[in-house]
Enzyme design. Structure first.
Site, PDB file in Angstrom:
ATOM      1  N   CYS A 105      -1.880  -6.058 -28.647  1.00  0.00           N
ATOM      2  CA  CYS A 105      -1.449  -6.175 -27.253  1.00  0.00           C
ATOM      3  C   CYS A 105       0.019  -6.564 -27.149  1.00  0.00           C
ATOM      4  O   CYS A 105       0.534  -6.766 -26.062  1.00  0.00           O
ATOM      5  CB  CYS A 105      -2.335  -7.147 -26.491  1.00  0.00           C
ATOM      6  SG  CYS A 105      -2.366  -8.787 -27.208  1.00  0.00           S
ATOM      7  N   HIS A 128       0.824  -1.209   0.000  1.00  0.00           N
ATOM      8  CA  HIS A 128       0.000   0.000   0.000  1.00  0.00           C
ATOM      9  C   HIS A 128       0.858   1.259   0.000  1.00  0.00           C
ATOM     10  O   HIS A 128       0.541   2.241  -0.664  1.00  0.00           O
ATOM     11  CB  HIS A 128      -0.920   0.019   1.231  1.00  0.00           C
ATOM     12  CG  HIS A 128      -2.146  -0.808   1.028  1.00  0.00           C
ATOM     13  ND1 HIS A 128      -2.879  -1.311   2.064  1.00  0.00           N
ATOM     14  CD2 HIS A 128      -2.754  -1.222  -0.102  1.00  0.00           C
ATOM     15  CE1 HIS A 128      -3.894  -1.994   1.584  1.00  0.00           C
ATOM     16  NE2 HIS A 128      -3.834  -1.959   0.273  1.00  0.00           N
ATOM     17  N   GLU A 180      -1.407 -13.858 -33.826  1.00  0.00           N
ATOM     18  CA  GLU A 180       0.015 -13.779 -33.448  1.00  0.00           C
ATOM     19  C   GLU A 180       0.843 -14.837 -34.153  1.00  0.00           C
ATOM     20  O   GLU A 180       1.999 -15.051 -33.823  1.00  0.00           O
ATOM     21  CB  GLU A 180       0.161 -13.898 -31.926  1.00  0.00           C
ATOM     22  CG  GLU A 180      -0.488 -15.123 -31.319  1.00  0.00           C
ATOM     23  CD  GLU A 180      -0.307 -15.209 -29.806  1.00  0.00           C
ATOM     24  OE1 GLU A 180       0.598 -14.564 -29.265  1.00  0.00           O
ATOM     25  OE2 GLU A 180      -1.075 -15.952 -29.174  1.00  0.00           O
ATOM     26  N   ASN A 223       4.503  -9.757 -30.291  1.00  0.00           N
ATOM     27  CA  ASN A 223       5.673 -10.435 -29.710  1.00  0.00           C
ATOM     28  C   ASN A 223       5.875 -11.778 -30.410  1.00  0.00           C
ATOM     29  O   ASN A 223       6.977 -12.121 -30.830  1.00  0.00           O
ATOM     30  CB  ASN A 223       5.479 -10.678 -28.209  1.00  0.00           C
ATOM     31  CG  ASN A 223       5.159  -9.401 -27.463  1.00  0.00           C
ATOM     32  OD1 ASN A 223       5.371  -8.319 -27.976  1.00  0.00           O
ATOM     33  ND2 ASN A 223       4.639  -9.531 -26.258  1.00  0.00           N
ATOM     34  N   ASP A 224       4.789 -12.527 -30.539  1.00  0.00           N
ATOM     35  CA  ASP A 224       4.885 -13.808 -31.237  1.00  0.00           C
ATOM     36  C   ASP A 224       4.808 -13.638 -32.746  1.00  0.00           C
ATOM     37  O   ASP A 224       5.515 -14.320 -33.475  1.00  0.00           O
ATOM     38  CB  ASP A 224       3.777 -14.753 -30.764  1.00  0.00           C
ATOM     39  CG  ASP A 224       4.168 -15.452 -29.475  1.00  0.00           C
ATOM     40  OD1 ASP A 224       5.331 -15.896 -29.372  1.00  0.00           O
ATOM     41  OD2 ASP A 224       3.333 -15.540 -28.562  1.00  0.00           O
ATOM     42  N   ARG A 280      12.188 -15.296 -30.218  1.00  0.00           N
ATOM     43  CA  ARG A 280      12.268 -14.002 -29.560  1.00  0.00           C
ATOM     44  C   ARG A 280      13.316 -13.943 -28.456  1.00  0.00           C
ATOM     45  O   ARG A 280      13.733 -12.872 -28.044  1.00  0.00           O
ATOM     46  CB  ARG A 280      10.880 -13.521 -29.096  1.00  0.00           C
ATOM     47  CG  ARG A 280      10.277 -14.134 -27.879  1.00  0.00           C
ATOM     48  CD  ARG A 280       8.747 -13.889 -27.898  1.00  0.00           C
ATOM     49  NE  ARG A 280       8.188 -13.454 -26.639  1.00  0.00           N
ATOM     50  CZ  ARG A 280       6.890 -13.460 -26.345  1.00  0.00           C
ATOM     51  NH1 ARG A 280       6.002 -13.850 -27.223  1.00  0.00           N
ATOM     52  NH2 ARG A 280       6.454 -13.056 -25.196  1.00  0.00           N
ATOM     53  N   ARG A 309      -7.490 -13.711 -21.611  1.00  0.00           N
ATOM     54  CA  ARG A 309      -6.938 -14.672 -22.565  1.00  0.00           C
ATOM     55  C   ARG A 309      -6.878 -16.045 -21.909  1.00  0.00           C
ATOM     56  O   ARG A 309      -6.385 -16.178 -20.789  1.00  0.00           O
ATOM     57  CB  ARG A 309      -5.535 -14.250 -22.998  1.00  0.00           C
ATOM     58  CG  ARG A 309      -4.907 -15.242 -23.947  1.00  0.00           C
ATOM     59  CD  ARG A 309      -3.579 -14.779 -24.468  1.00  0.00           C
ATOM     60  NE  ARG A 309      -2.537 -14.898 -23.460  1.00  0.00           N
ATOM     61  CZ  ARG A 309      -1.294 -14.474 -23.663  1.00  0.00           C
ATOM     62  NH1 ARG A 309      -0.962 -13.866 -24.781  1.00  0.00           N
ATOM     63  NH2 ARG A 309      -0.381 -14.623 -22.728  1.00  0.00           N
TER      64      ARG A 309
HETATM   65  C1  PEP Z   1       2.196 -11.457 -28.020  1.00  0.00           C
HETATM   66  O1  PEP Z   1       2.579 -12.551 -28.439  1.00  0.00           O
HETATM   67  O2  PEP Z   1       2.400 -10.375 -28.613  1.00  0.00           O
HETATM   68  C2  PEP Z   1       1.458 -11.356 -26.748  1.00  0.00           C
HETATM   69  C3  PEP Z   1       0.905 -10.233 -26.363  1.00  0.00           C
HETATM   70  O3  PEP Z   1       1.377 -12.461 -25.976  1.00  0.00           O
HETATM   71  P1  PEP Z   1       2.566 -13.007 -25.058  1.00  0.00           P
HETATM   72  O4  PEP Z   1       3.619 -11.948 -24.982  1.00  0.00           O
HETATM   73  O5  PEP Z   1       1.934 -13.331 -23.763  1.00  0.00           O
HETATM   74  O6  PEP Z   1       3.001 -14.223 -25.800  1.00  0.00           O
HETATM   75 MG    MG Z   2       1.871 -14.431 -27.629  1.00  0.00          MG
END
Ligand code: PEP
Ligand code: MG
Length: 566
Positions: free
Chosen positions: A498, A185, A427, A450-451, A461, A328
């Protein structure tokens, strides 16, 4: 020295060691138990009055929500079970101090043993309450932080919310503690008050000297005691720059996310735990665009039950009070292992048995999670999102299961949102290529760059040898992103992003041009992204995108975007 940076910014000032008063006493037997009970009741009343005052002060400096932290202490001390047990102990002849301390210690022990941060935080709250009430009973004046001189770095073993409530923000350059972490807190309050803070700096109470000059970096967790000239100069400059940036960004707090020509976007956050939903709001996010549920599974030793999951999803929904929450479904495998699931070792885990593939083959586990999400949907604005989709069958199968479970819940008379949206993460390269087909099956898309970058470039990655290939600004990835957004637009479904790229100032004009509708970013990036979006018109973003889409190498893309970003 390094601690945990819990509240950003650079603090430069003089150390004030705040030693805790000893709360030692000799436990006594009392014969007039009625008088002792009255003495205890007076102390509790006094404590509540003090706390109410502190809450009032906090309401002014930090806000209504933060003041509730203090009011929570009043509920704690007035807990009927606690009071009942203390009453019994005093009735048995123990003095008020010992009776109250025994009960508090019991709660502290129970709460500290929990493995979630929220319950652990309750232990800190009980400690705060214990100190407050014992100080009153023992007639000890609590440490007052209201009168510290300007430029003070408060250094204390454990910072309590009641200490923060007394602080005059303009006099405190920073906070340095030996215990505590990001979710405490006090850390939340420090962030709201924008006081740079580093917690859990080992042995700081022994190492630091009263009056010694110090620099703390609340982002990195760095602590420099008695800095030299050069360090002082560098940090003073850094502080000025950060303060300037922050002032700029603060202008965007509480405002809608809108481009220079008036298009409104949704700007939401990525979270991993229900409590992070509060952080999303604290940073002015407009909801949650990605709740990564695997963390709920990773923290356990077996699959969390439907009830456990339901309570976690409901918690996030309640915090968000009707703001969007995209949950998700389990995305394990690849780089995310959960030992108790006993996933077989694979030569190529990123291409293997993971995410939606695993869930569709492990129906019992998937049913539990979907039922929990559906039940929680009665308490907020929840959507379901499937990860790692590569073909239409996966979406159809996942949706069929959702329908089956809806019917099951309806027959059991359990409430859920009958119109819950079911969307997918785009993705994988496959999902990008058949985005038009997938758009017909889905209520929304969220692009996981990201993927998507990894699968499009065939570049892991996490592998530094191929990291030169791994960029969402690669022409191939940009084409993939563009075609996913176009497919969604053509089908009239919302399309968000995302992956990390959603917060990249170089990517933002391209996303505006392609027609993205939602940006889901880490909470601390919210204001920066809002500011960035506000600088673009569609016309200018289109010009930039048109040029970028003709460039053939990632370096050219970066160089060009670097020259035009605001
Ligand atoms: C992504 O793959 O861009 C994603 C948001 O999921 P994560 O990073 O959890 O694989
Ligand atoms: Mg992903």
């Amino acid at each position: 020295m390094k601690g945990i940076g819990v509240s950003g910014g650079i603090g430069i000032g003089k150390i004030l060691l705040v030693e805790e008063h000893s709360l030692e006493y000799t436990p006594k037997q009392v014969s007039d138990t009625a008088a002792e009970k009255a003495r205890f009741a007076d102390a509790v009343e006094q404590f509540c009055a003090n706390t109410r005052e502190q809450a009032e002060a906090l309401k002014k400096t930090a806000g209504e929500k933060e003041a509730e932290i203090m009011l929570g202490h009043i509920s704690l001390v007035q807990d009927p079970f606690l009071l009942g047990e203390v009453d019994k102990l005093i009735g048995g002849g123990q003095c008020a101090e010992a009776s109250f301390e025994t009960m508090c210690d019991m709660f502290i022990q129970i709460f500290s043993a929990a493995d979630d941060d929220v319950t652990k935080q309750r232990a800190a709250d009980v400690r705060d309450v214990k100190t407050g009430v014992l100080s009153i009973l023992l007639g000890i004046k609590e440490v007052k932080l209201s009168d510290v001189p300007e430029g003070t770095i408060i250094c204390v073993k454990e910072l309590t919310p009641s200490m923060i409530a007394e602080i005059k923000k303009e006099n405190v350059a920073g906070i340095l503690t030996e215990t505590g972490s990001t979710t405490s807190h006090s850390a939340i309050l420090a962030r709201v008050l924008e006081i740079p803070a580093v917690m859990s700096a080992p042995d700081i109470m022994k190492t630091a000297q009263n009056g010694e000059q110090a620099v703390i970096d609340g982002n990195k967790g760095d602590v420099i005691l008695s800095p030299d000239e050069a360090q002082l100069k560098a940090y003073t400059e850094k502080r000025e720059k950060l303060m300037q940036e922050r002032r700029e960004l603060e202008k965007f707090r509480g405002k809608p996310t809108v481009s220079a020509d008036g298009t409104v976007y949704e700007l939401v956050c990525n979270i991993g735990k229900p409590e992070d939903a509060a952080k999303a709001l604290e940073f002015d996010g407009e909801g949650v665009g990605l709740f990564r549920t695997e963390f709920l599974f990773m923290d356990k030793t077996s699959v969390p039950s439907e009830e456990e999951q339901f309570s976690e999803y409901k918690k996030a929904a309640m915090i968000l009070k009707g703001k969007p929450l995209i949950i998700r479904t389990l995305d394990i495998g690849g780089d995310k292992d959960i030992p108790y699931l006993g996933l077989a070792k694979e030569d190529n885990p990123f291409m293997g048995f993971r995410a939606i593939r695993y869930c569709l083959k492990n129906r019992d586990l998937f049913r539990i999670q979907l039922r929990a999400i559906l039940r929680a949907s009665a308490f907020g604005n929840i959507s379901i999102m499937f990860p790692l989709i590569t073909c239409v069958e996966e979406v159809r199968e996942g949706k069929a299961l959702v329908e089956e479970l809806k019917a099951e819940l309806a027959s059991e008379g359990i409430e859920f949102d009958r119109d819950i949206k079911v969307g997918i993460m785009t993705e994988t390269a496959a999902s990008g290529i058949i985005a038009d087909m997938l758009a017909k099956e889905s209520d929304f898309f969220s692009i996981g760059t990201n993927d998507l970058t990894g699968y499009t470039m065939a570049a892991d990655r996490g592998n530094s040898d191929v990291s030169y290939l791994y960029s969402a600004l690669q022409p191939s990835v940009l084409r993939m992103i563009r075609s996913i957004i176009l497919a969604a637009r053509q089908e009239g479904i919302p399309v968000g992003m995302c992956g990390e790229a959603a917060a990249d100032p170089m990517m933002i004009p391209l996303l505006i041009s392609f027609g993205l509708t939602e940006f889901s970013v880490s909470a601390p990036s919210v204001l920066r992204v809002r500011k960035c979006i506000s600088g673009w018109t569609k016309e200018r973003a289109d010009e930039v995108a048109e040029k970028v889409m003709q460039l053939e190498t990632v370096q050219e893309v970066k160089d060009y975007l670097g020259s035009v970003i605001l």
